[in-house]
Design a protein around this motif. Structure first.
Motif, mmCIF file in Angstrom:
data_model
loop_
_atom_site.group_PDB
_atom_site.id
_atom_site.type_symbol
_atom_site.label_atom_id
_atom_site.label_comp_id
_atom_site.label_asym_id
_atom_site.label_seq_id
_atom_site.Cartn_x
_atom_site.Cartn_y
_atom_site.Cartn_z
ATOM 1 N N VAL A 96 -3.123 5.290 9.568
ATOM 2 C CA VAL A 96 -4.026 4.489 8.735
ATOM 3 C C VAL A 96 -3.584 3.027 8.688
ATOM 4 O O VAL A 96 -3.971 2.266 7.805
ATOM 5 C CB VAL A 96 -4.172 5.068 7.307
ATOM 6 N N ASN A 137 0.832 -1.190 0.000
ATOM 7 C CA ASN A 137 0.000 0.000 0.000
ATOM 8 C C ASN A 137 0.869 1.242 0.000
ATOM 9 O O ASN A 137 1.911 1.284 0.629
ATOM 10 C CB ASN A 137 -0.890 0.028 1.246
ATOM 11 N N TYR A 184 -4.417 6.425 0.812
ATOM 12 C CA TYR A 184 -5.188 6.936 1.946
ATOM 13 C C TYR A 184 -5.244 8.452 2.012
ATOM 14 O O TYR A 184 -6.168 9.016 2.583
ATOM 15 C CB TYR A 184 -4.604 6.399 3.260
ATOM 16 N N TYR A 185 -4.219 9.094 1.510
ATOM 17 C CA TYR A 185 -4.148 10.557 1.526
ATOM 18 C C TYR A 185 -3.856 11.059 0.119
ATOM 19 O O TYR A 185 -3.142 10.399 -0.632
ATOM 20 C CB TYR A 185 -2.977 11.048 2.402
#
Length: 176
Positions: free
Chosen positions: A47, A5, A10-11
Protein backbone atom coordinates in the motif's frame (compact mmCIF):
# COMPACT_ATOMS: atom_id res chain seq x y z
CA UNK A 1 0.04 13.02 14.85
CA UNK A 2 3.18 13.69 12.85
CA UNK A 3 1.51 12.68 9.59
CA UNK A 4 2.93 9.18 9.74
CA UNK A 5 0.70 6.46 8.39
CA UNK A 6 -0.07 3.30 10.27
CA UNK A 7 -0.60 -0.07 8.65
CA UNK A 8 -4.01 0.13 10.33
CA UNK A 9 -4.94 3.04 8.07
CA UNK A 10 -5.05 0.46 5.27
CA UNK A 11 -5.73 -2.89 6.90
CA UNK A 12 -7.88 -3.93 9.83
CA UNK A 13 -6.25 -5.56 12.85
CA UNK A 14 -8.06 -8.75 11.81
CA UNK A 15 -6.49 -8.66 8.34
CA UNK A 16 -3.00 -8.18 9.79
CA UNK A 17 -3.54 -10.99 12.32
CA UNK A 18 -4.91 -13.27 9.57
CA UNK A 19 -1.77 -12.71 7.44
CA UNK A 20 0.51 -13.55 10.38
CA UNK A 21 -1.58 -16.58 11.35
CA UNK A 22 -1.36 -17.83 7.76
CA UNK A 23 2.45 -17.53 7.88
CA UNK A 24 2.68 -19.24 11.28
CA UNK A 25 0.47 -22.08 10.01
CA UNK A 26 3.04 -22.80 7.26
CA UNK A 27 6.28 -22.21 9.17
CA UNK A 28 7.74 -22.62 12.63
CA UNK A 29 10.87 -21.52 14.45
CA UNK A 30 13.35 -19.46 12.47
CA UNK A 31 11.26 -19.68 9.29
CA UNK A 32 8.17 -18.30 11.06
CA UNK A 33 10.16 -15.44 12.62
CA UNK A 34 11.74 -14.34 9.34
CA UNK A 35 8.63 -14.85 7.22
CA UNK A 36 6.42 -12.88 9.64
CA UNK A 37 8.94 -10.00 9.59
CA UNK A 38 8.98 -10.05 5.78
CA UNK A 39 5.21 -10.54 5.60
CA UNK A 40 4.40 -7.45 7.66
CA UNK A 41 6.91 -5.41 5.62
CA UNK A 42 5.30 -6.72 2.41
CA UNK A 43 1.83 -5.71 3.61
CA UNK A 44 3.09 -2.17 4.22
CA UNK A 45 4.90 -2.00 0.87
CA UNK A 46 1.80 -3.21 -0.99
CA UNK A 47 0.00 0.00 0.00
CA UNK A 48 3.02 2.25 -0.51
CA UNK A 49 4.02 2.43 3.16
CA UNK A 50 7.08 1.68 5.19
CA UNK A 51 6.77 0.47 8.75
CA UNK A 52 7.61 3.52 10.83
CA UNK A 53 10.50 3.76 13.24
CA UNK A 54 9.62 5.01 16.72
CA UNK A 55 12.43 5.04 19.28
CA UNK A 56 11.16 3.16 22.32
CA UNK A 57 8.14 2.03 20.32
CA UNK A 58 6.84 -1.47 20.98
CA UNK A 59 8.45 -1.99 24.36
CA UNK A 60 5.20 -2.48 26.25
CA UNK A 61 4.72 -5.86 24.62
CA UNK A 62 6.89 -7.73 22.18
CA UNK A 63 4.19 -10.22 21.20
CA UNK A 64 1.60 -7.76 19.84
CA UNK A 65 1.78 -6.66 16.21
CA UNK A 66 0.13 -3.29 17.00
CA UNK A 67 3.41 -1.52 17.71
CA UNK A 68 5.03 -2.94 14.59
CA UNK A 69 2.06 -1.66 12.56
CA UNK A 70 2.15 1.80 14.12
CA UNK A 71 5.85 2.42 14.93
CA UNK A 72 8.62 0.30 16.39
CA UNK A 73 12.31 0.50 17.19
CA UNK A 74 15.07 -1.97 16.37
CA UNK A 75 14.94 -4.11 19.49
CA UNK A 76 11.14 -4.22 19.68
CA UNK A 77 10.90 -5.20 15.99
CA UNK A 78 13.49 -7.97 16.38
CA UNK A 79 11.88 -9.18 19.61
CA UNK A 80 8.42 -9.20 18.00
CA UNK A 81 9.72 -11.17 14.99
CA UNK A 82 11.56 -13.66 17.24
CA UNK A 83 8.29 -14.20 19.14
CA UNK A 84 6.57 -15.26 15.92
CA UNK A 85 8.75 -18.38 15.90
CA UNK A 86 9.73 -18.73 19.56
CA UNK A 87 8.80 -21.94 21.36
CA UNK A 88 7.55 -19.87 24.34
CA UNK A 89 6.99 -16.15 24.96
CA UNK A 90 10.22 -14.27 24.56
CA UNK A 91 10.26 -11.15 26.76
CA UNK A 92 13.64 -9.56 26.05
CA UNK A 93 12.81 -6.10 24.76
CA UNK A 94 15.99 -4.04 24.67
CA UNK A 95 19.24 -4.14 22.77
CA UNK A 96 21.08 -4.38 26.09
CA UNK A 97 19.08 -7.53 26.88
CA UNK A 98 19.41 -9.02 23.40
CA UNK A 99 23.22 -8.97 23.61
CA UNK A 100 22.94 -11.83 26.12
CA UNK A 101 20.31 -13.95 24.37
CA UNK A 102 21.31 -17.32 22.94
CA UNK A 103 25.00 -17.84 22.42
CA UNK A 104 27.60 -15.94 20.44
CA UNK A 105 28.62 -17.59 17.16
CA UNK A 106 30.86 -16.65 14.26
CA UNK A 107 29.34 -14.73 11.38
CA UNK A 108 29.82 -17.81 9.19
CA UNK A 109 27.72 -19.93 11.57
CA UNK A 110 24.86 -17.44 12.03
CA UNK A 111 21.57 -18.56 10.51
CA UNK A 112 18.34 -16.94 9.35
CA UNK A 113 16.33 -15.82 12.37
CA UNK A 114 19.47 -15.19 14.42
CA UNK A 115 20.36 -11.62 15.37
CA UNK A 116 23.34 -9.31 15.09
CA UNK A 117 23.68 -7.05 18.12
CA UNK A 118 25.77 -3.94 18.69
CA UNK A 119 25.90 -2.51 22.20
CA UNK A 120 28.15 0.30 23.29
CA UNK A 121 26.91 0.25 26.88
CA UNK A 122 23.86 2.41 26.42
CA UNK A 123 23.35 2.87 22.76
CA UNK A 124 22.92 -0.13 20.59
CA UNK A 125 21.30 -1.65 17.55
CA UNK A 126 19.97 -5.04 16.60
CA UNK A 127 19.14 -6.57 13.22
CA UNK A 128 17.58 -9.91 12.27
CA UNK A 129 19.32 -12.14 9.76
CA UNK A 130 17.17 -13.10 6.76
CA UNK A 131 19.99 -14.86 4.92
CA UNK A 132 23.71 -15.45 5.36
CA UNK A 133 26.17 -16.09 2.55
CA UNK A 134 29.57 -17.04 3.99
CA UNK A 135 31.00 -17.26 0.44
CA UNK A 136 30.43 -13.55 -0.21
CA UNK A 137 30.66 -12.73 3.51
CA UNK A 138 27.36 -10.89 3.49
CA UNK A 139 24.13 -10.96 5.46
CA UNK A 140 20.70 -9.98 4.24
CA UNK A 141 19.02 -8.39 7.26
CA UNK A 142 15.78 -6.69 8.33
CA UNK A 143 15.96 -3.86 10.80
CA UNK A 144 14.11 -0.87 12.15
CA UNK A 145 16.87 1.48 11.11
CA UNK A 146 15.75 5.01 11.94
CA UNK A 147 13.12 7.72 11.50
CA UNK A 148 13.83 8.39 7.83
CA UNK A 149 13.89 4.87 6.47
CA UNK A 150 11.74 2.93 8.95
CA UNK A 151 11.93 -0.86 8.81
CA UNK A 152 14.06 -1.97 5.89
CA UNK A 153 15.80 -4.97 4.37
CA UNK A 154 19.41 -4.49 3.31
CA UNK A 155 22.74 -6.22 2.79
CA UNK A 156 25.43 -5.93 5.46
CA UNK A 157 28.98 -7.18 4.86
CA UNK A 158 30.88 -9.07 7.53
CA UNK A 159 33.63 -6.45 7.21
CA UNK A 160 31.26 -3.55 7.98
CA UNK A 161 30.05 -5.31 11.15
CA UNK A 162 33.32 -6.77 12.35
CA UNK A 163 34.46 -5.63 15.76
CA UNK A 164 31.14 -3.95 16.58
CA UNK A 165 28.35 -6.48 16.05
CA UNK A 166 28.16 -9.95 17.51
CA UNK A 167 26.08 -12.77 16.02
CA UNK A 168 23.73 -14.46 18.50
CA UNK A 169 22.49 -18.01 17.81
CA UNK A 170 18.84 -18.26 18.90
CA UNK A 171 18.41 -22.03 18.41
CA UNK A 172 17.46 -22.40 22.09
CA UNK A 173 14.59 -19.91 21.65
CA UNK A 174 13.26 -21.48 18.46
CA UNK A 175 13.83 -25.07 19.62
CA UNK A 176 15.46 -25.80 16.26
Amino acid sequence: DSGKNSLYDYYSEEEVDAKLNEIRSKYSGREAAVNCALGIMEMAASVGLKLDYDWGGGHTTVTDVDHVATGTDCSAFASWAINQGASSTFNTKTTAGLINVGKQVSYEDAQKGDILVYNSGGNGHVVMIVDNDPDTQQFLVVEASGSNSGVIMQTRSYASLSGTYQARDLSSIYNN
